[in-house]
Design an enzyme around this catalytic site. Structure first.
Site, mmCIF file in Angstrom:
data_model
loop_
_atom_site.group_PDB
_atom_site.id
_atom_site.type_symbol
_atom_site.label_atom_id
_atom_site.label_comp_id
_atom_site.label_asym_id
_atom_site.label_seq_id
_atom_site.Cartn_x
_atom_site.Cartn_y
_atom_site.Cartn_z
ATOM 1 N N ARG A 175 0.730 -1.104 0.074
ATOM 2 C CA ARG A 175 -0.058 0.080 -0.091
ATOM 3 C C ARG A 175 0.890 1.368 -0.113
ATOM 4 O O ARG A 175 0.531 2.201 0.494
ATOM 5 C CB ARG A 175 -0.901 0.093 1.020
ATOM 6 N N SER A 225 -11.624 -0.953 2.263
ATOM 7 C CA SER A 225 -10.931 -1.337 3.698
ATOM 8 C C SER A 225 -10.403 0.070 4.406
ATOM 9 O O SER A 225 -9.593 0.827 3.966
ATOM 10 C CB SER A 225 -9.570 -2.211 3.329
ATOM 11 N N GLU A 295 -6.062 2.861 6.772
ATOM 12 C CA GLU A 295 -5.792 3.056 4.883
ATOM 13 C C GLU A 295 -6.278 4.227 4.138
ATOM 14 O O GLU A 295 -5.856 4.541 3.332
ATOM 15 C CB GLU A 295 -5.941 1.708 4.435
#
Length: 301
Positions: A175, A225, A295
């Site tokens: 990520r 998410s 996130e």
């Protein structure tokens, strides 16, 4: 300079892009949350992006870049200065190489690649974002991630210089890419895929879409998410173990369907979401000694 003047100047000079004043960011985020952007530009041309960057620099106006707004929480007082959404839609397929504009939505690209019998992108075809955002955050799902398929990226600096970066220069990890620490703006990416069978690709895409629909709360606004995967734990698993599923503050709720998602069950504010995620962080730390890390990107005032 006041925002009406900025709006007037940009409206006069931008022919291909769209300019809005006091634009509600609820319209431009998958969370359907957020205050107003002083000036919002839907940028559809590279030269006009350069123009806006130069204008903002000369007038000393803050400028914030977004993609499809699918990983974004905009705070309730909105965003000052200029918010520019990159909406470059050009796609060119040459053999197994695909050059794709930053504004192209992943779902749209997935269908095009399937028709052209190109495989390797199936994992991404259900992610609700655009290429720019996905390349920037190394988006991934079902065992695939963008670092596996990106060959190079063309970006533009805040000074208006266009440059191409090789895969090695992107500094990919989970990520993460270099773009999270630079102010370079992604304008296109070249993906390296493989020849495949049209029917097999479609069947794989259908299978992953069904898995999403079954397990994820796609029927409610969210930013995907909410937390990153930990070094030695899955956020959704320990949130579920902490019995936080269904816990709600204001209009923000820990999804009953998937503990890894915070959803907007009705007129949630950014404050509701932040209060809820902070509460979740505290509870998880108390119970498991683990630090949850967002996130979702939080911006604005």
């Amino acid at each position: 300079m006041n925002k009406q003047n900025i709006y007037n100047n940009l409206t006069k000079d931008l022919k291909k892009s769209k300019v809005y004043i006091d634009e509600p960011m609820t319209k431009h985020t998958s969370f359907k949350i957020g205050g107003k952007a002083d000036i919002f530009i839907l940028a559809r041309d590279v030269e006009e992006i350069k123009y806006v960057l130069n204008y903002a620099k000369n007038e000393q106006i803050d400028i914030f870049i977004i993609g499809n707004g699918s990983n974004l929480l905009v705070k309730d007082k909105g965003i000052r200065g200029i918010t520019m959404a990159i909406d470059l839609q050009d796609t060119q397929i040459q053999g197994t190489n695909v050059n794709v504009g930053a504004g192209v939505k992943l779902g749209v690209l997935g269908i095009l690649l399937q028709k052209n019998e190109l495989t390797g992108f199936e994992f991404a075809s259900g992610i609700p974002g655009s290429i720019g955002g996905a390349v920037r955050m190394n988006a991934g799902a079902y065992g695939g991630e963008f670092s596996n398929i990106v060959e190079n990226v063309t970006c533009i600096t805040r000074q208006g210089t266009i440059k191409q970066l090789s895969k090695e220069e992107l500094e990919y990890s989970y990520r993460y890419s270099r773009f999270m620490n630079t102010d370079e703006i992604i304008i296109s990416a070249t993906l390296k895929l493989e020849k495949g069978n049209k029917d097999e690709i479609k069947s794989k895409m259908d299978e992953l879409m069904l898995a999403r629909k079954t397990k994820q709360p796609l029927e409610l606004p969210s930013a995907g998410s909410t937390f990153k995967r930990g070094k030695d734990f899955y956020a959704s698993k320990i949130i579920e173990e902490a019995e936080l599923k269904g816990f709600q503050i204001g209009g923000a709720q820990v999804s009953i369907k998937h503990a890894g998602f915070v959803v907007n069950v009705g007129n949630a504010t950014a404050k509701d979401v932040l209060d809820l995620t902070n509460y979740m962080k505290e509870k998880i730390y108390e119970q498991f000694g683990k630090q949850l890390e967002l996130e979702v990107e939080v911006v604005g005032e």
